[in-house]
Design an enzyme around this catalytic site. Structure first.
Site, PDB file in Angstrom:
ATOM      1  N   GLU A   1       8.445  -0.726 -11.463  1.00 47.02           N
ATOM      2  CA  GLU A   1       8.919   0.613 -11.110  1.00 47.02           C
ATOM      3  C   GLU A   1      10.110   1.047 -11.947  1.00 47.02           C
ATOM      4  O   GLU A   1      10.178   2.188 -12.383  1.00 47.02           O
ATOM      5  CB  GLU A   1       9.363   0.644  -9.639  1.00 47.02           C
ATOM      6  CG  GLU A   1       8.258   0.722  -8.645  1.00 47.02           C
ATOM      7  CD  GLU A   1       8.803   0.699  -7.217  1.00 47.02           C
ATOM      8  OE1 GLU A   1       8.428   1.576  -6.437  1.00 47.02           O
ATOM      9  OE2 GLU A   1       9.592  -0.208  -6.871  1.00 47.02           O
TER      10      GLU A   1
ATOM     11  N   TRP B   1       7.863  17.364  -8.428  1.00 48.99           N
ATOM     12  CA  TRP B   1       7.058  16.229  -8.879  1.00 48.99           C
ATOM     13  C   TRP B   1       5.674  16.809  -9.102  1.00 48.99           C
ATOM     14  O   TRP B   1       5.009  17.224  -8.151  1.00 48.99           O
ATOM     15  CB  TRP B   1       7.037  15.131  -7.823  1.00 48.99           C
ATOM     16  CG  TRP B   1       6.377  13.865  -8.273  1.00 48.99           C
ATOM     17  CD1 TRP B   1       6.965  12.832  -8.941  1.00 48.99           C
ATOM     18  CD2 TRP B   1       5.006  13.492  -8.075  1.00 48.99           C
ATOM     19  NE1 TRP B   1       6.036  11.840  -9.179  1.00 48.99           N
ATOM     20  CE2 TRP B   1       4.830  12.217  -8.657  1.00 48.99           C
ATOM     21  CE3 TRP B   1       3.907  14.098  -7.472  1.00 48.99           C
ATOM     22  CZ2 TRP B   1       3.618  11.546  -8.658  1.00 48.99           C
ATOM     23  CZ3 TRP B   1       2.690  13.432  -7.466  1.00 48.99           C
ATOM     24  CH2 TRP B   1       2.550  12.166  -8.055  1.00 48.99           C
TER      25      TRP B   1
ATOM     26  N   GLU C   1       6.086  -7.940  -4.241  1.00 50.61           N
ATOM     27  CA  GLU C   1       7.165  -6.956  -4.136  1.00 50.61           C
ATOM     28  C   GLU C   1       8.128  -7.087  -5.330  1.00 50.61           C
ATOM     29  O   GLU C   1       8.579  -6.087  -5.887  1.00 50.61           O
ATOM     30  CB  GLU C   1       7.893  -7.139  -2.789  1.00 50.61           C
ATOM     31  CG  GLU C   1       9.124  -6.283  -2.571  1.00 50.61           C
ATOM     32  CD  GLU C   1       8.891  -4.777  -2.669  1.00 50.61           C
ATOM     33  OE1 GLU C   1       7.741  -4.332  -2.725  1.00 50.61           O
ATOM     34  OE2 GLU C   1       9.884  -4.040  -2.738  1.00 50.61           O
TER      35      GLU C   1
ATOM     36  N   LYS D   1       8.918  -4.101  -7.986  1.00 49.60           N
ATOM     37  CA  LYS D   1      10.285  -3.613  -8.278  1.00 49.60           C
ATOM     38  C   LYS D   1      10.508  -3.565  -9.786  1.00 49.60           C
ATOM     39  O   LYS D   1      11.056  -2.609 -10.308  1.00 49.60           O
ATOM     40  CB  LYS D   1      11.357  -4.529  -7.660  1.00 49.60           C
ATOM     41  CG  LYS D   1      11.581  -4.441  -6.177  1.00 49.60           C
ATOM     42  CD  LYS D   1      12.288  -3.207  -5.704  1.00 49.60           C
ATOM     43  CE  LYS D   1      11.361  -2.093  -5.420  1.00 49.60           C
ATOM     44  NZ  LYS D   1      10.499  -2.032  -4.314  1.00 49.60           N
TER      45      LYS D   1
ATOM     46  N   CYS E   1       8.487  16.556  -4.473  1.00 44.42           N
ATOM     47  CA  CYS E   1       9.154  17.847  -4.515  1.00 44.42           C
ATOM     48  C   CYS E   1      10.165  17.966  -3.378  1.00 44.42           C
ATOM     49  O   CYS E   1       9.927  17.532  -2.260  1.00 44.42           O
ATOM     50  CB  CYS E   1       8.209  19.033  -4.414  1.00 44.42           C
ATOM     51  SG  CYS E   1       6.944  19.059  -5.657  1.00 44.42           S
TER      52      CYS E   1
ATOM     53  N   ARG F   1      13.053  12.999  -4.704  1.00 41.08           N
ATOM     54  CA  ARG F   1      11.694  13.406  -4.329  1.00 41.08           C
ATOM     55  C   ARG F   1      10.865  13.863  -5.537  1.00 41.08           C
ATOM     56  O   ARG F   1       9.669  14.127  -5.405  1.00 41.08           O
ATOM     57  CB  ARG F   1      11.750  14.540  -3.304  1.00 41.08           C
ATOM     58  CG  ARG F   1      12.489  14.169  -2.032  1.00 41.08           C
ATOM     59  CD  ARG F   1      12.476  15.321  -1.071  1.00 41.08           C
ATOM     60  NE  ARG F   1      11.135  15.655  -0.661  1.00 41.08           N
ATOM     61  CZ  ARG F   1      10.474  15.080   0.317  1.00 41.08           C
ATOM     62  NH1 ARG F   1      11.055  14.121   1.017  1.00 41.08           N
ATOM     63  NH2 ARG F   1       9.259  15.442   0.619  1.00 41.08           N
TER      64      ARG F   1
ATOM     65  N   ASN G   1       6.453  22.627  -1.414  1.00 41.81           N
ATOM     66  CA  ASN G   1       6.223  21.188  -1.524  1.00 41.81           C
ATOM     67  C   ASN G   1       4.907  20.891  -0.832  1.00 41.81           C
ATOM     68  O   ASN G   1       4.779  21.162   0.361  1.00 41.81           O
ATOM     69  CB  ASN G   1       7.370  20.429  -0.835  1.00 41.81           C
ATOM     70  CG  ASN G   1       7.052  18.957  -0.622  1.00 41.81           C
ATOM     71  OD1 ASN G   1       6.328  18.369  -1.408  1.00 41.81           O
ATOM     72  ND2 ASN G   1       7.587  18.374   0.427  1.00 41.81           N
ATOM     73  N   GLY G   2       3.933  20.375  -1.573  1.00 41.79           N
ATOM     74  CA  GLY G   2       2.641  20.059  -0.969  1.00 41.79           C
ATOM     75  C   GLY G   2       1.527  20.499  -1.889  1.00 41.79           C
ATOM     76  O   GLY G   2       1.729  20.670  -3.092  1.00 41.79           O
TER      77      GLY G   2
ATOM     78  N   LYS H   1       9.991   9.301  -4.434  1.00 42.34           N
ATOM     79  CA  LYS H   1      10.244   8.427  -3.299  1.00 42.34           C
ATOM     80  C   LYS H   1       9.267   8.674  -2.166  1.00 42.34           C
ATOM     81  O   LYS H   1       8.869   7.761  -1.456  1.00 42.34           O
ATOM     82  CB  LYS H   1      11.679   8.643  -2.819  1.00 42.34           C
ATOM     83  CG  LYS H   1      12.033   7.753  -1.671  1.00 42.34           C
ATOM     84  CD  LYS H   1      13.319   7.038  -1.887  1.00 42.34           C
ATOM     85  CE  LYS H   1      13.494   5.910  -0.925  1.00 42.34           C
ATOM     86  NZ  LYS H   1      12.935   4.651  -1.418  1.00 42.34           N
TER      87      LYS H   1
ATOM     88  N   HIS I   1      -6.915 -19.179 -11.828  1.00 44.22           N
ATOM     89  CA  HIS I   1      -8.174 -18.436 -11.974  1.00 44.22           C
ATOM     90  C   HIS I   1      -7.998 -17.198 -12.833  1.00 44.22           C
ATOM     91  O   HIS I   1      -8.627 -16.179 -12.583  1.00 44.22           O
ATOM     92  CB  HIS I   1      -8.715 -18.080 -10.585  1.00 44.22           C
ATOM     93  CG  HIS I   1      -8.956 -19.295  -9.740  1.00 44.22           C
ATOM     94  ND1 HIS I   1     -10.015 -20.133  -9.947  1.00 44.22           N
ATOM     95  CD2 HIS I   1      -8.232 -19.840  -8.737  1.00 44.22           C
ATOM     96  CE1 HIS I   1      -9.950 -21.134  -9.081  1.00 44.22           C
ATOM     97  NE2 HIS I   1      -8.871 -20.977  -8.341  1.00 44.22           N
TER      98      HIS I   1
HETATM   99  C1  G6P Z   1       6.409   5.596  -2.983  1.00 43.63           C
HETATM  100  C2  G6P Z   1       7.781   4.996  -3.155  1.00 43.63           C
HETATM  101  C3  G6P Z   1       7.766   3.539  -2.690  1.00 43.63           C
HETATM  102  C4  G6P Z   1       7.274   3.442  -1.259  1.00 43.63           C
HETATM  103  C5  G6P Z   1       5.905   4.116  -1.085  1.00 43.63           C
HETATM  104  C6  G6P Z   1       5.540   4.257   0.382  1.00 43.63           C
HETATM  105  O1  G6P Z   1       5.525   4.992  -3.859  1.00 43.63           O
HETATM  106  O2  G6P Z   1       8.188   5.079  -4.496  1.00 43.63           O
HETATM  107  O3  G6P Z   1       9.073   3.015  -2.772  1.00 43.63           O
HETATM  108  O4  G6P Z   1       7.174   2.106  -0.896  1.00 43.63           O
HETATM  109  O5  G6P Z   1       5.939   5.444  -1.632  1.00 43.63           O
HETATM  110  O6  G6P Z   1       6.452   5.112   0.994  1.00 43.63           O
HETATM  111  P1  G6P Z   1       6.814   5.091   2.523  1.00 43.63           P
HETATM  112  O7  G6P Z   1       7.866   6.150   2.690  1.00 43.63           O
HETATM  113  O8  G6P Z   1       5.551   5.437   3.258  1.00 43.63           O
HETATM  114  O9  G6P Z   1       7.287   3.735   2.865  1.00 43.63           O
END
Ligand code: G6P
Length: 615
Positions: free
Chosen positions: A495, A75, A488, A492, A2, A27, A101-102, A610, A511
């Protein structure tokens, strides 16, 4: 999670609020809304499901005016994404509107109480409880808005950053925070609120970073008033300057923020190393290690905690600290760490990694370790964020604002900080020879140029990407320093393209995942030429024998893996411990172009946000 925006000043608030929402859309983008007090003294709320663009469409034929307003991009946590659950929320009498937000943790108790007092609820959100409680405080205790917000918040547990306006008082905007980000901009005759600085910088560089448990009254023509929820004391506002420019938060000619941020990596790494890497002397000077090297050197263990991509950087940190400093390292996702009653010693060092510096689980894990006496070291990108405030010491990554939801430059700068920290510490602890130290530091100086060389192959990666849009699953394999890179790469892809992908240690493939391999299955192998090369070559042969389609990331001049792979992307030679800084780049590009070919919304993938400020 949010985004909130607020405006009180002399200009029309609506366009400022909408622009602010667009900038905070990373956000969350389940629904959006605005509330303004218009020139006739009406408090109007406009809100709708979907993105900010939907809200604009919804508002386009409406006569919207007002010089005070609040806005929200959501969100969803409590209640599905819908018009009625969208913020702002009205109070019962429609005299007050609120954005949040929260999470209000005790909302059910408060809701039961308010229902018993005759309040009716229109949404399923926890937020509506707060706005009703404020109204109850005003009516029952004959309080003004500021005092009513103060009293209501005294009864609330949870996390919040809020903005509140009132129909009868268009000169006042109230805001408050606990554990959710909030910045207040102080311009010439105008004030702004934002979950980060992006909705503010166009209007002023002067800001206040409210502390937790502060309630703030913004009043036209008056000084800002801040009161602590702990002791009602008035707090003098401290005005700071934002170090951010508009260019930092715009796409700069790229189609998406993600692509811009992938291409920014040479520059962001340069900024990250600036003042820390002495290129001529091949030395690293890190304040954290200068001041607290002893604490690290005496550490029984290093614990690393983080979420998502930052956790992957942490996994690389384990390889770095154990290889270079010979200190045992444990890495754990923060949401597990905080709840499993971990054994923490007072001579442990906990490194928390976070791009946003606001991830709720990471913050909770830090608090837990702090209570148990560990030394807390933060690696984060956002200056002044909650992570930065909770640490004993730390290093900013200085990647610049990262807006694409899929993290790219934050990852490489985190790995860079971890590498610099491990190298500086290893030198201090004499766990590395002078020769190795200078050679690796020298190599760090070349990283930007080498990344540029990989970026030059973008067209090639784009072509490969088009071939694989059919895939429903992907397997990513790597070993050693590049095993977390495989994870990673898989993250990606998941996501932003919604293709299922798994990152696996290459030898572990036997395995289980090997059962998945057939002629349809793409397997990305991260196989630069280091000591495990022959081992990974065998893994590649095992894949080939089962007709898997191999995309290999190899060192320039590679001979053997090339023979087995269907597609090859080369990276320049570098030190093994720095190789993740290079191998991850083609994986970022691959996921970006696969997602584009599939028509996905790369910067705002479904269901993600994010900054995850709720657990
Ligand atoms: C969310 C984002 C990711 C990020 C993760 C941790 O899932 O979509 O891209 O890696 O949070 O966020 P931070 O701000 O703590 O690195």
């Amino acid at each position: 999670m949010c985004g909130i925006v607020g405006y009180l000043g002399t200009k029309e608030a609506f366009p400022i609020l909408i622009k602010g929402l667009h900038r905070l859309e990373y956000r969350g983008y389940d629904s959006a809304g605005v509330a303004l007090v218009d020139k006739d003294g009406n408090l109007n709320v406009y809100k709708t499901k979907g993105k900010v663009a939907n809200l604009e469409e919804y508002c386009k034929d409406k006569d919207i005016s007002g010089t005070v307003g609040i806005a929200h991009t959501r969100w969803a946590t409590h209640g599905e994404p819908s018009d009625k659950n969208a913020h702002p929320h009205y109070s019962q009498s429609k005299n007050i509107a609120l954005i949040h937000n929260g999470i209000i943790e005790n909302y059910l108790t408060l809701k039961t109480f308010l229902i018993s007092k005759g309040y009716e609820f229109k949404s399923e959100t926890d937020t509506e409880v707060l706005v009703q409680l404020i109204e109850y405080m005003m009516q029952e205790h004959k309080l003004g808005l500021y005092d009513a917000v103060y009293q209501a918040l005294s009864q609330v547990t949870g996390a919040y950053a809020i903005g509140v306006i009132e129909r009868n008082n268009p000169n006042v905007l109230i805001t408050a925070r606990i554990a959710s980000p909030l910045i207040v901009g102080v311009g010439e005759g105008e004030f702004l609120l934002g979950s980060d600085a992006s909705p503010i910088i166009e209007y002023t560089k002067n800001v206040i970073y409210p502390e937790d448990r502060q309630v703030i009254k913004i009043e036209r023509g008056k000084e800002i008033e801040i009161r602590s929820l702990d002791n009602e004391k008035l707090i003098k506002p401290e005005i700071k300057q934002i170090q951010l420019s508009l260019d930092d938060i715009e796409k700069g000619g790229f189609d998406h923020f993600m692509l811009k941020e992938i291409f920014e990596q040479p520059k962001s790494l340069n900024l990250c190393m600036n003042g820390r890497l002495q290129r001529e002397q091949k030395e690293i000077i890190l304040r954290g290690i200068q001041d607290y090297g002893e604490r690290f050197a005496k550490a029984r263990r290093i614990l690393i905690t983080a979420c998502g991509t930052s956790w992957h950087a942490g996994l690389i940190g384990k390889y770095l600290f154990e290889t270079l400093c010979r200190i045992p390292v444990e890495v754990e996702v923060a949401s597990e760490f905080r709840y499993r009653n971990p054994v923490i010693y007072s001579d442990d060092v906990l490194i928390a990694i976070s791009q946003s510096g606001e991830t709720a689980d990471t913050l909770a894990a830090m608090e837990l370790a702090k209570k148990q006496g560990a030394f807390i070291y933060g690696i984060c990108n956002v200056v002044g964020s909650s992570v930065a405030r909770l640490t004993d010491s730390g290093t900013y990554t200085h990647a610049g604002p990262e807006i694409g939801v899929a993290s790219t430059k934050a990852f490489t700068t985190q790995v860079c900080v971890l590498a610099m920290t491990a190298l500086a510490l290893a030198k201090r602890m004499k766990t590395i020879s002078e020769e190795d130290y200078h050679r690796i530091v020298g190599e760090l100086c070349n990283i930007e140029t080498k990344i540029n060389k990989i970026l030059d192959q973008t067209e090639k990666v784009k072509d490969i990407s088009k071939i694989f849009t059919y895939a429903r699953n992907f397997l990513y394999l790597g070993r050693g320093f590049n095993y977390p890179v495989a994870m990673e790469g898989a993250l990606k892809l998941k996501e932003i393209s919604y293709i299922h992908a798994e990152g696996y240690p290459a030898a572990e493939m036997k395995h289980g995942p090997i059962a998945l391999i057939d002629e349809e299955m793409p397997i990305v192998v991260v196989a630069p030429h280091y000591k495990m090369y022959n081992k990974i070559l065998s893994n590649v042969q095992e894949v080939k024998a089962r007709k898997g389609r191999i995309i290999a990331i190899v060192t320039e001049g590679d001979v053997e893996i090339r023979k087995q792979a269907d597609y090859v992307i080369e990276i320049p030679e570098t030190e093994e411990c720095l190789s993740p800084l290079l191998t991850v780049i083609p994986l970022q590009l691959l996921s970006y172009y696969i997602a584009i070919a599939k028509g996905r919304d790369v910067d705002q993938p479904r269901n993600l946000a994010k900054s995850v400020t709720v657990e």
